[in-house]
Design a protein around this motif. Sequence first.
Motif, mmCIF file in Angstrom:
data_model
loop_
_atom_site.group_PDB
_atom_site.id
_atom_site.type_symbol
_atom_site.label_atom_id
_atom_site.label_comp_id
_atom_site.label_asym_id
_atom_site.label_seq_id
_atom_site.Cartn_x
_atom_site.Cartn_y
_atom_site.Cartn_z
ATOM 1 N N ASP A 89 0.801 -1.226 0.000
ATOM 2 C CA ASP A 89 0.000 0.000 0.000
ATOM 3 C C ASP A 89 0.834 1.276 0.000
ATOM 4 O O ASP A 89 0.382 2.310 -0.465
ATOM 5 C CB ASP A 89 -0.954 0.032 1.198
ATOM 6 C CG ASP A 89 -2.175 -0.838 0.980
ATOM 7 O OD1 ASP A 89 -2.430 -1.247 -0.176
ATOM 8 O OD2 ASP A 89 -2.874 -1.123 1.973
ATOM 9 N N SER A 90 2.037 1.221 0.554
ATOM 10 C CA SER A 90 2.882 2.420 0.579
ATOM 11 C C SER A 90 4.352 2.030 0.451
ATOM 12 O O SER A 90 4.736 0.919 0.802
ATOM 13 C CB SER A 90 2.662 3.220 1.865
ATOM 14 O OG SER A 90 3.330 2.610 2.951
ATOM 15 N N ASP A 91 5.144 2.978 -0.033
ATOM 16 C CA ASP A 91 6.580 2.728 -0.177
ATOM 17 C C ASP A 91 7.229 2.463 1.175
ATOM 18 O O ASP A 91 8.084 1.586 1.297
ATOM 19 C CB ASP A 91 7.268 3.920 -0.860
ATOM 20 C CG ASP A 91 6.906 4.037 -2.328
ATOM 21 O OD1 ASP A 91 6.400 3.053 -2.919
ATOM 22 O OD2 ASP A 91 7.126 5.127 -2.893
ATOM 23 N N ASP A 92 6.828 3.224 2.194
ATOM 24 C CA ASP A 92 7.407 3.033 3.528
ATOM 25 C C ASP A 92 7.067 1.657 4.088
ATOM 26 O O ASP A 92 7.927 0.980 4.656
ATOM 27 C CB ASP A 92 6.920 4.114 4.498
ATOM 28 C CG ASP A 92 7.542 5.474 4.218
ATOM 29 O OD1 ASP A 92 8.594 5.530 3.546
ATOM 30 O OD2 ASP A 92 6.966 6.480 4.674
ATOM 31 N N ALA A 93 5.813 1.249 3.921
ATOM 32 C CA ALA A 93 5.399 -0.062 4.423
ATOM 33 C C ALA A 93 6.137 -1.176 3.682
ATOM 34 O O ALA A 93 6.568 -2.154 4.289
ATOM 35 C CB ALA A 93 3.890 -0.240 4.283
#
Length: 120
Positions: A62-66
């Motif tokens: 869902d996200s680059d950080d995740a």
Amino acid sequence: MTQKNREALFDLLSLSIYADAHISLTEERLLESAFIAEGWDSEYPKSLFLEESFARAREAADSDDAMFDYINERAQVFTTKAAQKEVLGVVKNILKSDGETPEENEFYSLLVQALPKPTK
């Protein structure tokens, strides 16, 4: 490969197919082959683990950080040169199976960077 390594590899493979937001039939077949080839040494059902692994991968994608955190966490179990070589080889084979994209190359680079300094 230890069971802990297998589980981390399966999690990484599950996530890798989301790297370019395109899941090809070739990737699916290679993924299935990898799951079979690596075996399973746990009383926890492999099919249930894989189902949960794909759910975790979808959430991490869902996200680059995740995604980065997920890669980094899973990569930490590959502490030997042999285990690192194996995980990188299997992931690379899946990623290049349908032609590599910049997103897949970035995924691979993140994995390489996340691997700890090998102990052996």
